[in-house]
Scaffold this motif. Structure first.
Motif, PDB file in Angstrom:
ATOM      1  N   GLN A 199      -6.469  -3.156  -4.186  1.00 41.36           N
ATOM      2  CA  GLN A 199      -5.641  -2.167  -3.496  1.00 41.36           C
ATOM      3  C   GLN A 199      -5.381  -0.954  -4.381  1.00 41.36           C
ATOM      4  N   ILE A 200      -5.112  -1.194  -5.638  1.00 42.10           N
ATOM      5  CA  ILE A 200      -4.862  -0.091  -6.576  1.00 42.10           C
ATOM      6  C   ILE A 200      -6.117   0.767  -6.720  1.00 42.10           C
ATOM      7  N   ASN A 222       0.829  -1.198   0.000  1.00 40.08           N
ATOM      8  CA  ASN A 222       0.000   0.000   0.000  1.00 40.08           C
ATOM      9  C   ASN A 222       0.866   1.251   0.000  1.00 40.08           C
ATOM     10  N   ARG A 223       1.966   1.251   0.744  1.00 39.57           N
ATOM     11  CA  ARG A 223       2.866   2.400   0.766  1.00 39.57           C
ATOM     12  C   ARG A 223       3.504   2.605  -0.604  1.00 39.57           C
ATOM     13  N   SER A 279      -9.144   6.921  -3.071  1.00 40.25           N
ATOM     14  CA  SER A 279      -8.762   7.800  -1.959  1.00 40.25           C
ATOM     15  C   SER A 279      -8.155   9.110  -2.492  1.00 40.25           C
ATOM     16  N   ARG A 280      -7.471   9.040  -3.619  1.00 39.84           N
ATOM     17  CA  ARG A 280      -6.908  10.262  -4.212  1.00 39.84           C
ATOM     18  C   ARG A 280      -7.994  11.115  -4.860  1.00 39.84           C
ATOM     19  N   PHE A 295       2.076   2.016  -3.419  1.00 42.98           N
ATOM     20  CA  PHE A 295       1.056   2.636  -4.251  1.00 42.98           C
ATOM     21  C   PHE A 295       0.903   4.112  -3.920  1.00 42.98           C
ATOM     22  N   GLU A 296       1.119   4.489  -2.678  1.00 43.12           N
ATOM     23  CA  GLU A 296       1.020   5.893  -2.287  1.00 43.12           C
ATOM     24  C   GLU A 296       2.110   6.732  -2.943  1.00 43.12           C
ATOM     25  N   LEU A 326      -0.682   4.779 -11.427  1.00 44.13           N
ATOM     26  CA  LEU A 326      -1.687   3.910 -10.805  1.00 44.13           C
ATOM     27  C   LEU A 326      -2.725   3.454 -11.828  1.00 44.13           C
ATOM     28  N   THR A 381      -8.534   1.105  -4.577  1.00 44.58           N
ATOM     29  CA  THR A 381      -8.754   1.821  -3.320  1.00 44.58           C
ATOM     30  C   THR A 381      -7.874   3.063  -3.248  1.00 44.58           C
ATOM     31  N   GLU A 382      -6.628   2.947  -3.673  1.00 42.17           N
ATOM     32  CA  GLU A 382      -5.711   4.101  -3.669  1.00 42.17           C
ATOM     33  C   GLU A 382      -6.185   5.174  -4.647  1.00 42.17           C
TER      34      GLU A 382
END
Length: 83
Positions: free
Chosen positions: A72-73, A4-5, A79-80, A7-8, A15, A75-76
């Motif tokens: 996970q991708i 996850n980090r 969130s952005r 991806f951040e 992404l 979700t990131e």
């Protein structure tokens, strides 16, 4: 969480490129899993050897891992978009 980090740290364009790649990979893997499952079930019933059905589990596991990474991708990306 370590993934996850990673991806951040990526940009939104990177992404979306990863998302596109994993969507294609999950789609192809789903089709292969479906065809393989039906084929293995047919051959297992025809030859009375049910050991071949173990191969279905390995394809399903790979599909699960790819689907998890894709989630996970996504979700990131969501969130952005909310920020």
């Amino acid at each position: 969480m370590k993934e996850n980090r990673k991806f951040e740290e990526l940009t939104l364009e990177e992404l979306k490129a990863k998302q596109k790649k994993f969507k294609a990979f999950v789609g192809i893997l789903s089709i292969i899993t479906l065809i393989t499952t039906f084929g293995l079930i047919y051959f297992a019933i025809k030859s009375n050897k049910y050991n071949l059905l173990i191969l279905c589990g390995s394809f399903s596991f790979a599909l699960f891992i790819c689907s998890y990474i894709l989630k996970q991708i996504e979700t990131e990306i969501k969130s952005r978009d909310l920020k």
